[in-house]
Write an enzyme that holds these catalytic residues in place. Structure first.
Site, PDB file in Angstrom:
ATOM      1  N   TRP A 180     -14.584  12.739 -37.144  1.00  0.00           N
ATOM      2  CA  TRP A 180     -14.541  12.764 -35.683  1.00  0.00           C
ATOM      3  C   TRP A 180     -15.287  13.986 -35.219  1.00  0.00           C
ATOM      4  CZ3 TRP A 180     -12.789   8.617 -33.233  1.00  0.00           C
ATOM      5  CH2 TRP A 180     -11.877   7.788 -33.872  1.00  0.00           C
ATOM      6  N   GLU A 186     -19.629   4.167 -23.270  1.00  0.00           N
ATOM      7  CA  GLU A 186     -19.245   4.993 -24.414  1.00  0.00           C
ATOM      8  C   GLU A 186     -20.262   5.035 -25.540  1.00  0.00           C
ATOM      9  OE1 GLU A 186     -15.488   5.787 -25.752  1.00  0.00           O
ATOM     10  OE2 GLU A 186     -14.426   4.564 -24.302  1.00  0.00           O
ATOM     11  N   HIS A 239       0.849  -1.180   0.000  1.00  0.00           N
ATOM     12  CA  HIS A 239       0.000   0.000   0.000  1.00  0.00           C
ATOM     13  C   HIS A 239       0.891   1.239   0.000  1.00  0.00           C
ATOM     14  CE1 HIS A 239      -3.800  -2.111   1.807  1.00  0.00           C
ATOM     15  NE2 HIS A 239      -3.341  -2.711   0.728  1.00  0.00           N
ATOM     16  N   THR A 291     -23.731   0.908 -31.430  1.00  0.00           N
ATOM     17  CA  THR A 291     -22.418   1.535 -31.613  1.00  0.00           C
ATOM     18  C   THR A 291     -21.462   0.586 -32.313  1.00  0.00           C
ATOM     19  OG1 THR A 291     -22.697   2.971 -29.692  1.00  0.00           O
ATOM     20  CG2 THR A 291     -20.442   2.513 -30.387  1.00  0.00           C
ATOM     21  N   SER A 319     -29.110  -6.973 -26.795  1.00  0.00           N
ATOM     22  CA  SER A 319     -30.320  -7.703 -26.391  1.00  0.00           C
ATOM     23  C   SER A 319     -30.633  -8.874 -27.306  1.00  0.00           C
ATOM     24  CB  SER A 319     -31.519  -6.739 -26.352  1.00  0.00           C
ATOM     25  OG  SER A 319     -31.320  -5.733 -25.385  1.00  0.00           O
ATOM     26  N   GLU A 360       1.263   3.694   2.095  1.00  0.00           N
ATOM     27  CA  GLU A 360       1.949   3.973   3.350  1.00  0.00           C
ATOM     28  C   GLU A 360       3.197   3.103   3.509  1.00  0.00           C
ATOM     29  OE1 GLU A 360      -2.560   4.097   4.331  1.00  0.00           O
ATOM     30  OE2 GLU A 360      -1.228   3.197   2.838  1.00  0.00           O
ATOM     31  N   LEU A 402     -28.345   2.782 -25.176  1.00  0.00           N
ATOM     32  CA  LEU A 402     -27.821   2.252 -23.920  1.00  0.00           C
ATOM     33  C   LEU A 402     -27.767   3.339 -22.861  1.00  0.00           C
ATOM     34  CD1 LEU A 402     -26.498   0.077 -22.190  1.00  0.00           C
ATOM     35  CD2 LEU A 402     -24.307   0.645 -23.260  1.00  0.00           C
TER      36      LEU A 402
END
Length: 364
Positions: free
Chosen positions: A167, A293, A47, A193, A223, A49, A298
């Site tokens: 884009w 994304e 960790h 997408t 789906s 610490e 969705l």
């Protein structure tokens, strides 16, 4: 020097590498000099610490530690950090925020105080909470933190009427997206997408464009099972999961297995994917954060079901127009403006000509 700010910078270096553990940074100061610093290593390793204490060695005795999250006080894959801090002779521990993990919450602070160590809490607390916003939800609710990200034109379109979307956002914004993918445990997209853009959904280097070593889990919500076997999400390094809203046929399952895809069958009564159940399943797999994304269907379903925690929208100075052009969020929506979901803690940032607006849903 702002030592807690330095610790926060270290904590951010751990994002994308340590989930489902929190990303923590620690700095040890002795006589006005930084003698040790560290950040969380991957699960099972040091960790923050411990890394800082190892670097400081004997110079830690009598020093002050600045740490972005309350030190752990329980045995997990590693021993408690509190005992190491006490054993090293640290005199004071500044904690940015307490750990909401029920195994820790206040106990780490209490154990240090019982050992005679002063423990001020609250310095840079808001920043520290943001670094571990996904961890906080996952450790308290058992499901991942959901961020919906989209790039849209000034008139709210994510593609033209013909489906073209490359884009909308500029290069600087796209580089930021790769960082968002890198720090997420999973990237999620809908079948629309995939069919329209055939995205890779990978995290790549900002400069060279090469693939990063660590890749998020790719989750495709489909789906009816329309995703083609040739989709690029199945050929890229890393794992890909196709989530169906119906039972998979044996031949279909074999075909997707051959291309390296895992199938999940999570049907809802309406024939779509049961999104709430999907988040539970992802939580069981230790997925603490999901970057969604696309696309609008969705995103709309997630908003309609109240499953979104954060929104990141890149807005480009473009006007696309067109009644049939796709919008960022579909779904049922609301009937009245007063019922709209309102973002809180909104921030605005420039990326070249684009503007990034981010905020939290429902006070998350």
């Amino acid at each position: 020097m702002d030592y807690m700010a330095q610790a926060l910078s270290l904590a951010r270096l751990a994002l994308g590498q340590v989930s489902p553990n929190p990303a923590v940074g620690a700095v040890i100061v002795k006589d006005g000099e930084v003698v040790g610093e560290g950040y969380t290593h991957p699960p099972g390793l040091d960790h923050a610490e411990i890394a800082a204490l190892k670097q400081a060695g004997e110079r830690a005795r009598g020093g002050v530690m600045y740490v972005t999250l309350e030190p752990c006080c329980h045995h997990g894959r590693t021993p408690p950090c509190t005992r190491a801090i006490i054993g090293a002779g640290i005199a004071e521990v500044h904690v940015a925020t307490l750990d909401v993990n029920p195994q820790v919450l206040g106990r780490g602070k209490g154990e240090l105080e019982q050992a005679g160590i002063r423990v001020p809490v609250g310095e840079c607390e808001a920043e520290a909470r943001q670094v571990n916003e996904a961890y906080a939800k996952f450790v308290t609710e058992g499901v991942p933190f959901i961020t919906v990200k989209f790039a849209m034109s000034l008139d709210g379109k994510i593609a033209t009427r013909s489906g073209d979307s490359r884009w909308i956002s500029g290069e600087l914004a796209r580089k930021r997206v790769h960082h968002l993918r890198y720090i997420a445990d999973a990237v999620m997209a809908g079948v629309g997408t995939v069919l329209a853009d055939d995205p890779r959904l990978t995290a790549r280097c900002c400069g060279s464009g090469g693939l990063l070593k660590k890749q998020p889990l790719r989750v495709i919500v489909d789906s009816r099972g329309r995703t083609p076997l040739t989709a690029r999400v199945f050929s890229e390094p890393g794992q890909a999961v196709l989530v169906l809203g119906r039972a998979a046929e044996p031949r279909e399952r074999d075909s997707f297995t051959q291309v390296g895809a895992e199938l999940l069958e999570l049907p809802a009564p309406d024939g779509r994917v049961d999104l709430k159940n999907l988040l539970v399943v992802l939580g069981e797999r230790k997925v603490a954060s999901v970057l969604v994304e696309g696309g609008g269907t969705l995103a709309g379903a997630l908003f309609d079901e109240g499953l979104v925690d954060k929104v990141i929208a890149f807005i480009a100075p473009l006007i696309i127009g067109g009644r049939e052009a796709k919008t960022a969020v579909a779904g049922r929506g609301v009937d009245k403006v007063q019922d709209s979901l309102k973002l809180e803690q909104v921030t605005v940032e420039r990326f070249g000509e684009d503007v990034m607006v981010s905020g939290y849903v429902g006070g998350r």
